[in-house]
Design a protein around this motif. Structure first.
Motif, PDB file in Angstrom:
ATOM      1  N   GLY A 134      80.658 -11.577  13.360  1.00 45.46           N
ATOM      2  CA  GLY A 134      79.475 -11.918  14.144  1.00 45.46           C
ATOM      3  C   GLY A 134      78.837 -13.232  13.767  1.00 45.46           C
ATOM      4  N   GLY A 148      78.860 -16.150  16.456  1.00 42.83           N
ATOM      5  CA  GLY A 148      77.520 -16.388  16.967  1.00 42.83           C
ATOM      6  C   GLY A 148      77.078 -17.828  16.752  1.00 42.83           C
ATOM      7  N   VAL A 151      76.131 -20.724  19.529  1.00 42.81           N
ATOM      8  CA  VAL A 151      74.847 -21.422  19.499  1.00 42.81           C
ATOM      9  C   VAL A 151      75.060 -22.931  19.444  1.00 42.81           C
ATOM     10  CG1 VAL A 151      72.802 -21.859  18.082  1.00 42.81           C
ATOM     11  CG2 VAL A 151      73.548 -19.528  18.505  1.00 42.81           C
ATOM     12  N   THR A 183      74.925 -17.815  27.118  1.00 42.44           N
ATOM     13  CA  THR A 183      75.865 -17.874  25.997  1.00 42.44           C
ATOM     14  C   THR A 183      75.144 -18.246  24.714  1.00 42.44           C
ATOM     15  OG1 THR A 183      77.667 -18.500  27.481  1.00 42.44           O
ATOM     16  CG2 THR A 183      77.963 -18.989  25.153  1.00 42.44           C
ATOM     17  N   VAL A 235      72.881 -15.118  23.628  1.00 44.93           N
ATOM     18  CA  VAL A 235      73.698 -14.022  23.086  1.00 44.93           C
ATOM     19  C   VAL A 235      74.325 -14.444  21.755  1.00 44.93           C
ATOM     20  CG1 VAL A 235      75.763 -12.633  23.516  1.00 44.93           C
ATOM     21  CG2 VAL A 235      74.097 -12.959  25.327  1.00 44.93           C
ATOM     22  N   GLY A 236      74.725 -15.708  21.651  1.00 46.09           N
ATOM     23  CA  GLY A 236      75.266 -16.206  20.385  1.00 46.09           C
ATOM     24  C   GLY A 236      74.243 -16.153  19.272  1.00 46.09           C
ATOM     25  N   PHE A 270      73.912 -12.576  18.206  1.00 47.15           N
ATOM     26  CA  PHE A 270      75.095 -12.178  17.434  1.00 47.15           C
ATOM     27  C   PHE A 270      75.030 -12.759  16.024  1.00 47.15           C
ATOM     28  CE2 PHE A 270      78.329  -9.563  18.969  1.00 47.15           C
ATOM     29  CZ  PHE A 270      79.517  -9.821  18.307  1.00 47.15           C
ATOM     30  N   ALA A 271      74.610 -14.021  15.910  1.00 48.08           N
ATOM     31  CA  ALA A 271      74.502 -14.652  14.594  1.00 48.08           C
ATOM     32  C   ALA A 271      73.433 -13.965  13.744  1.00 48.08           C
ATOM     33  CB  ALA A 271      74.191 -16.139  14.751  1.00 48.08           C
TER      34      ALA A 271
END
Length: 75
Positions: free
Chosen positions: A13, A17, A21, A55, A58-59, A62-63
């Motif tokens: 992740g 992520g 970003v 994107t 969500v990145g 996730f990060a």
């Protein structure tokens, strides 16, 4: 001991992520190219602005999840 799920989330992740970003246009473009497979060639595919923004968002999520899992594993 760190649960395997947290370890996997932190190992996968965090880098993915951060990639989403830092390079959201390229990541979104890969998705558009994959989506265009099987269509008639109509030239170069470009992601829409909302897709690039989504994107990046969500990145970032996730990060953050990956970083949180890494902190939980280290604690």
């Amino acid at each position: 001991m760190c649960p395997p799920n947290f370890l996997l989330l932190s190992v996968v992740g965090l880098p993915l992520g951060l990639l989403a970003v830092l390079r959201p246009y390229q990541v979104a473009r890969i998705g558009e190219i994959a989506d265009a497979v099987g269509r008639k060639p109509a030239g170069r595919v470009e992601p829409a602005g909302w897709n690039v923004a989504l994107t990046r968002i969500v990145g970032a999520a996730f990060a953050l999840l990956g970083a949180g899992a890494a902190v939980a594993c280290l604690a």
